[in-house]
Design an enzyme around this catalytic site. Structure first.
Site, PDB file in Angstrom:
ATOM      1  N   CYS A  44       6.601  38.833   4.279  1.00  0.00           N
ATOM      2  CA  CYS A  44       6.244  40.252   4.207  1.00  0.00           C
ATOM      3  C   CYS A  44       5.288  40.547   3.052  1.00  0.00           C
ATOM      4  CB  CYS A  44       7.491  41.121   4.119  1.00  0.00           C
ATOM      5  SG  CYS A  44       8.545  40.922   5.558  1.00  0.00           S
ATOM      6  N   CYS A  92      16.988  51.353   6.992  1.00  0.00           N
ATOM      7  CA  CYS A  92      16.102  50.276   7.441  1.00  0.00           C
ATOM      8  C   CYS A  92      14.722  50.839   7.757  1.00  0.00           C
ATOM      9  CB  CYS A  92      16.668  49.620   8.701  1.00  0.00           C
ATOM     10  SG  CYS A  92      18.378  49.085   8.528  1.00  0.00           S
ATOM     11  N   LYS A 151       9.641  52.589   5.014  1.00  0.00           N
ATOM     12  CA  LYS A 151      10.637  53.350   5.773  1.00  0.00           C
ATOM     13  C   LYS A 151       9.958  54.229   6.821  1.00  0.00           C
ATOM     14  CE  LYS A 151      14.240  55.108   7.306  1.00  0.00           C
ATOM     15  NZ  LYS A 151      13.457  55.076   8.547  1.00  0.00           N
ATOM     16  N   HIS A 194       6.113  49.289   9.048  1.00  0.00           N
ATOM     17  CA  HIS A 194       6.015  47.965   8.435  1.00  0.00           C
ATOM     18  C   HIS A 194       5.488  46.914   9.404  1.00  0.00           C
ATOM     19  CE1 HIS A 194       6.548  44.651   5.858  1.00  0.00           C
ATOM     20  NE2 HIS A 194       7.817  44.377   6.056  1.00  0.00           N
TER      21      HIS A 194
END
Lengths: 474, 394
Positions: B85, B209, B335, B339
């Site tokens: 990431c 998440c 959030k 992502h």
């Protein structure tokens, strides 16, 4: 000379209880968790049997089962790895018949008597399936037993055998059937079970010059409680001479059943007691033991008594059907498992099957999986193998996954720290969600991770909350 | 490390960012075109001006050919970078060295990810080599939840109280995201909504998440000398740090799971280059890797924004809100902005760039002159972390 040097047993934690109401047979039965099979249960029983003993002295292992996960691939070899036995030992599977367990005892005793081996571990385990809610399903349970047969009297010396062989279509399962089939029950009881078992026991007693009254306990299997009780009358046994068959608590555990009852008898026997164990299936094996003075002090084992009351109930019958993959479940929207690399599995076999970590000889720190360069002091290639499977640990941190789609939602994963050092990220099994906490004592348990591509069964260690009934010296 | 690293040697002259979200109608090449042409226009360059490029992507492509094909970049050096990431910040860092070394005058960094084509919940698989398949099949939420469980325990926080703190972080990021038209999620939520949401991996619920999104982001960089010929409000790279873990979290039985040493190490590198000694005071605003709310909470401490064990107090005090002392994730963060793995680090820079230029609209932080990007990949116990510090020209 041959005798039992040690014994152990395994009964799964989970029991089917209220679902059996209305089956005409009250009580409960032991059911293996979704990640257990005959190999994992055999490992658990074997570990119980070998607790505190020098495993390097075991020079043979015989696995008895009718439910080996593989049709071609030896179960005993996998079990020997998980139990951390030597490689230069004799291993074999005895299969395809319910008396495989007693046949394995006989083969082990013959081996030590002929001096081809000194200590042979016999492990018997079964996880059989009958059509759901059928008569056989009511009475069948899952379990395992282990006996270390040695060339000395041990805890109980083996005084003699009597075996018979007779083709009998009473219970069978072809290679492509999931469920067992049985013949008409009166026929198989009268012409099969009662007659053949009685002939074997009487034949044994005749050889030994003994009468039924000379025997303290007879441990024998049966298809169901009623046949079991009938058998006692056929053999002329008083109720106290009959080893409790655990119906209504565990159920008939296939090849493991007579051996589990033998372990139960040994747990209760006094020095001098004669015990007869009988295995039935296409003939019968009857074996007579006599408890020695050494049995006055019982070994620290979970055995039958330690496992029996360590139990939890499963939610319902559907739960068991899902565990056995007999009830379809919507898969999670997650990637399918990758193909398993048999090459990597070969390379990592000690760390995965024996659960070897390493202990750095330079700084003394334990690490899992083994590293060539120490994480703590950077010493290179200066470590010794360090087996973690027999060590207890405690949960350092954990989480509970609700979306990954494992059979045990939520999947509990935990970071555990071992007594004596070392840490591992593991799955937690045989757990209640509300008992999981930081600091929870855990022990390691060998489990199946399921079947991967091309029918490969993958085995690894999980942690579970320390089960009750653990011997304090383990 | 020699001197101030690459501080003040690299300038950003243009940036672009696609709309993030479920871009059913866009392939990865389309997303790259969307982001790149915004960056070209912003910088005043064309594709033919690009001398070299770095493409960050986690699972969408193996090589730089995806970028070459999308933008018709003809026979120039393109390196594909992958660092989980933290892919995009690492791609950017490598591109910086291309400029700072004097090899190139103008290069581009692109990050892209097309996650929504897998049909999976959460991330797909990232396994390259078949292995023994013995590791727990635990998706990222369950891995990061290990840190939450331990953090609560370590600091004596009751789970309900801890979950409430985490919910406030989510509420803040939803509020900020609601003001960004390119964000994946643009709806405000309440603490109660967050706490009532379905459990994903105890103790993390749905709103703990981040989004799983499609998107791309692009930066055009050059030297400060050349930057002056393009625009007055170029942004300077003040420091870039990268730190890689080696599975210490499970190999070391003394690893605590309440701090992430990779973030501390990467920040130390970047702070030294940028001359930052008191990050809480000196940094105007930060974009950090809030893949999960617990990650953002621990990042506050690892970056030196909050003292150890005190981040919850700063959350309660509103320190990191838009109006707070040190606004964090002003564009909604992972959030809410979303992502798309390989794009995220450059998306963070996109917000810092706009904030430092004073072009962040309703989200504008007053007097923003020093911004931070923190980008993290992996799982607690073994991360790849990139940290970048960016400043306005002197």
């Amino acid at each position: 000379m041959a005798g039992i040097a040690s014994y152990g047993a395994y009964i799964p934690k989970y029991r089917l209880t209220k679902e059996t109401v209305g089956w005409g047979f009250p009580g409960e039965k032991a059911v293996a968790n979704f990640d257990e099979d005959s190999i994992t249960m055999a490992v658990a029983a074997g570990a119980d049997c070998l607790g505190g003993m020098d495993r390097s002295r075991v020079d043979g292992l015989i696995f008895a089962t009718t439910t080996s996960p593989y049709a071609e691939q030896q179960g005993a070899a996998t079990i020997a790895e998980a139990l951390d036995l030597r490689h230069d030992i004799f291993t074999t599977d005895i299969t395809n018949v319910l008396r495989a367990g007693t046949s394995a005892i006989r083969a082990a005793a013959d081996a030590v008597k002929s001096r081809s081996a000194k200590n042979v571990l016999v492990v018997a385990a079964d996880q059989r399936m009958a059509p759901p809610k059928s008569g056989a399903d009511r009475t069948m349970g899952d379990g395992a037993a282990a006996l270390l047969i040695s060339s000395s009297k041990g805890l109980a010396q083996i005084d003699g055998f009597h075996s018979t062989s007779e083709h009998m279509l009473d219970v069978w399962r072809s290679a492509d059937d999931a469920f067992i089939h049985s013949g008409e029950d009166r026929f198989i009881a009268d012409e099969g079970y009662h007659r053949i078992l009685k002939e074997a026991v009487n034949g044994l007693l005749e050889k030994q010059g003994l009468k039924p009254a000379d025997v303290a306990r007879v441990a024998y299997a049966s298809t169901d409680p009623r046949r079991h009780a009938d058998m006692a009358r056929h053999l002329g046994l008083a109720p106290e001479q009959v080893q409790d068959p655990l119906y209504g608590r565990v159920g008939s555990t296939g090849t493991a059943f007579p051996l589990m009852l033998l372990v139960g008898a040994l747990e209760q026997a006094a020095p001098g007691d004669r015990i007869v164990v009988v295995g039935y299936g296409d003939g019968a094996d009857a074996i007579i033991f006599q408890a020695t003075d050494a049995l006055a002090k019982k070994p620290a084992r979970r055995g039958i008594s330690g496992h029996l009351d360590s139990r939890d109930t499963i939610a319902d019958y559907d739960q068991m059907l899902q565990w056995r993959q007999l009830l379809a479940k919507e898969p999670a929207r997650r990637p399918p498992p990758q193909p398993m690399s048999v090459q990597a599995a070969y390379r990592d076999r000690d760390q995965n099957l024996r659960l070897y970590g390493m202990k750095c000889s330079a700084c003394g720190r334990v690490q899992y999986p083994p590293q060539r360069v120490c994480t703590f002091c950077r010493s290179k290639d200066e470590a010794v193998p360090w087996r973690l499977a027999d060590r207890r640990g405690e949960i350092f941190t954990y989480s509970m996954d609700y979306v990954g789609g494992t059979p045990d939602v939520p999947l509990v994963i935990a970071v555990i720290n071992f007594e004596g050092g070392g840490r591992m990220l593991v799955m937690l099994t045989d757990r209640k969600v509300d008992e999981v906490r930081i600091g929870l004592p855990v022990e390691m348990t060998f489990r199946s991770l399921g079947t991967f591509s091309e029918g490969i069964h993958n085995y690894y260690w999980k942690a579970m909350p320390l089960r009750e009934g653990a011997p304090s010296t383990a | 490390m020699a001197g101030n690293g690459i501080s003040d040697q690299v300038a950003i002259i243009g940036m672009g960012c696609s709309k993030f979200g479920e871009r059913w109608d866009m392939g990865p090449d389309d997303l790259l075109v969307e982001a790149a042409y915004e960056a070209f226009e912003d910088a005043g360059v064309e594709a033919k001006d690009i001398e070299a490029a770095w493409l960050g992507t986690y699972v969408t492509a193996f090589t730089g050919q995806l970028l070459a094909q999308a933008l018709k970049l003809e026979y120039i050096p393109i390196s594909r970078v992958e660092n989980m990431c933290a892919t995009a910040t690492d791609a950017f860092r490598n591109a910086c060295f291309g400029i700072a070394s004097g090899q190139y005058d103008i290069v581009m960094v692109a990050g892209v990810e097309k996650l929504k084509d897998t049909g999976f919940t959460g991330l797909g698989s990232s396994v390259i080599l078949p292995n023994t398949n013995v590791m727990p099949p635990a998706p990222p939420p369950a891995q990061f939840a290990l840190a939450a469980t331990r953090y609560f325990h370590h600091y004596g926080i009751e789970p309900d109280q801890g979950r409430n703190t985490l919910a406030q972080i989510s509420v803040k990021n939803h509020h900020n995201g609601s003001m960004h038209p390119k964000a994946h999620f643009q709806r405000e939520i309440t603490v109660e909504q967050a706490l009532r949401a379905p459990m994903i991996a105890w103790p993390l619920g749905l709103f703990d998440c981040c989004g799983v999104s499609d998107g791309a982001a692009v930066a055009i960089i050059t030297t400060p000398e050349i930057a002056r010929t393009f625009r007055d409000d170029y942004i300077l790279v003040k420091g870039m740090g990268l730190a890689i873990g080696g599975k210490q979290g499970t190999l070391r039985d003394d690893f605590d799971f309440v701090h992430f040493p990779e973030t501390v190490a990467a920040a130390k590198q970047a702070y030294e280059q940028a001359g930052i000694s008191d990050p809480r005071k000196q940094i105007s605003m930060a974009e950090v890797h809030d893949c999960f709310t617990i990650t953002e909470l621990i990042i506050y401490e690892d970056l030196g924004f909050s003292p150890r064990g005190r981040a919850s107090e700063d959350v309660e005090a509103g320190t990191f809100t838009l109006e707070g002392e040190l606004p964090v994730n002003t564009d909604g963060g992972l959030k809410c902005f979303g992502h798309p793995i390989g794009a995220s680090g450059i998306r963070m820079m996109y917000e810092v760039y706009k904030q430092l230029q004073g072009k962040a609209g309703p989200r504008q932080v007053k007097n923003a002159d020093l911004g931070l990007v923190h980008n993290l990949g992996g799982t607690p116990g073994s991360f790849s972390v990139g940290v970048g510090v960016f400043g306005t020209r002197d």
